[in-house]
Design a protein around this motif. Structure first.
Motif, PDB file in Angstrom:
ATOM      1  N   ARG A  94       0.734  -1.377   0.009  1.00 20.36           N
ATOM      2  CA  ARG A  94       0.090   0.072  -0.017  1.00 20.36           C
ATOM      3  C   ARG A  94       0.905   1.332  -0.095  1.00 20.36           C
ATOM      4  NH1 ARG A  94      -5.361  -0.388   0.709  1.00 20.36           N
ATOM      5  NH2 ARG A  94      -5.522   1.411   1.391  1.00 20.36           N
ATOM      6  N   GLU A 143       0.918   4.209  -2.906  1.00 23.31           N
ATOM      7  CA  GLU A 143       0.355   5.364  -2.759  1.00 23.31           C
ATOM      8  C   GLU A 143       1.078   6.372  -3.362  1.00 23.31           C
ATOM      9  OE1 GLU A 143       0.123   5.746   1.438  1.00 23.31           O
ATOM     10  OE2 GLU A 143      -1.886   4.639   1.672  1.00 23.31           O
ATOM     11  N   TYR A 200      -4.150  -1.406  -6.339  1.00 22.96           N
ATOM     12  CA  TYR A 200      -3.788  -1.960  -4.942  1.00 22.96           C
ATOM     13  C   TYR A 200      -4.528  -1.659  -3.926  1.00 22.96           C
ATOM     14  CZ  TYR A 200      -1.871  -5.078  -1.569  1.00 22.96           C
ATOM     15  OH  TYR A 200      -1.505  -5.994  -0.748  1.00 22.96           O
ATOM     16  N   LEU A 201      -4.681  -0.104  -3.780  1.00 26.04           N
ATOM     17  CA  LEU A 201      -5.456   0.512  -2.740  1.00 26.04           C
ATOM     18  C   LEU A 201      -6.868  -0.031  -2.310  1.00 26.04           C
ATOM     19  CD1 LEU A 201      -3.822   3.912  -3.175  1.00 26.04           C
ATOM     20  CD2 LEU A 201      -3.050   2.304  -1.463  1.00 26.04           C
TER      21      LEU A 201
END
Length: 321
Positions: free
Chosen positions: A190, A194, A202-203
């Motif tokens: 994560r 970001e 993926y978030l």
């Protein structure tokens, strides 16, 4: 269609629904405040203790701490019990316990370790610890069996997944043994997602599977898997701890919080978390939660390439133990 349940032995599986599978009858859920005992109080154990003190007031009645070093125990009992919110809200009490009492609890957390690799070790430092830590966890597992411990046996020390298997072989209950190493790998994925828009999916839809080590499997998007992107993100997550070590620091804060404190609390709450569960042959990290007397494992349809990566990781775990 390939789903994760293919990696579980049939005797472990109770029921398969559309997107989850119930495994390992004998799991333990809680409807009251609990007691957690931690052994031992190194960097990870101490950070875990602080996290549970700050975040566990709603779920934890008290925390027992055990270590061979009595001065360390006195220090943590004194300092952590002096951590309070300004409004005096409830936080778990911290008590010093003896080895005889380590299993007088609902959740036992194994943080003991021997032979922590030096900062100049550039290999997979987790596997380097297995032979040193295996006798330790076998000692505790045998005591758990002798004491007829019926709580959760939580393994935090590295390498998490082989140590879980070693604990079961020495007498721990496989349905109530859980490994806590994958949470930080999800958190590291994560972190990089970001920072780079290529990994942004993926978030929302990413997943982490496998061991806390070189066979980690990061999936960029469970619904739209991209093998190349996923492997790149996996490598970043795996090597993140080495980057910290190259700067001269032992990377224990994120593991103690993401893999241990936060994930153990979610387990106690019955929430979804990343931890290792028993497949009948190995402990495999995946997204799961305790549901009644079972462990409910997320069981989505997997891209063939993704399934093959997870299967390869499980095969390598079988070679360890």
């Amino acid at each position: 269609m390939i789903r994760l349940d293919r990696l579980f032995n049939k005797e472990c599986i109770e029921r398969i629904s559309e997107n989850t599978v119930l495994v390992n009858k004998g799991a333990l859920s809680f409807d009251r405040k609990i007691r957690i005992n931690i052994a031992a109080m190194g960097d990870v154990g101490g950070t875990l203790l602080l996290g549970l003190r700050l975040l566990g007031g709603e779920y934890i009645e008290s925390i027992g701490i055990y270590d061979l070093n009595e001065k360390v125990l006195r220090r943590y009992e004194r300092e952590i019990n002096q951590v309070h919110y300004p409004d005096g809200r409830n936080v778990p009490r911290v008590d010093i316990i003896s080895f005889d009492d380590v299993f007088s609890c609902d959740v036992f957390v194994f943080c003991a370790t021997r032979g922590i690799p030096s900062l100049d070790n550039r290999g997979d430092v987790r596997m380097a610890q297995f032979e040193a830590n295996r006798p330790l966890i076998e000692l505790y597992a045998r005591k758990a069996a002798d004491d007829r411990f019926n709580g959760i046996f939580a393994v935090v020390s590295d390498p998490v997944d082989p140590l879980c298997k070693a604990a079961v072989l020495a007498g721990a209950d496989p349905a109530r043994t859980r490994g806590y190493g994958l949470g930080v790998m999800n958190a590291r994925a994560r972190y990089y997602a970001e920072k780079d828009s290529r990994f942004r999916s993926y978030l929302e839809n990413g997943r982490a599977y496998g061991p806390h080590g070189e066979d980690l499997v990061i999936c960029n998007d469970i619904y739209n898997y991209d093998d190349s992107i996923s492997r790149e993100l996996t490598e970043l997550a795996v090597k993140s701890n080495l980057v910290t070590r190259e700067d001269g620091f032992k990377p224990y804060i994120a593991p103690a919080m993401s893999s241990a404190a936060l994930s153990i609390l979610e387990t106690v709450k019955g929430g979804w978390n990343y931890s290792s569960v028993y497949t009948g042959s190995v402990f495999l990290g995946c997204r799961n939660r305790i549901s009644g007397e079972y462990t409910e494992v997320e069981n989505p349809v997997l891209d063939d390439s993704l399934y093959n990566r997870i299967s390869h990781a499980a095969d390598n775990l079988r070679k360890v133990l």
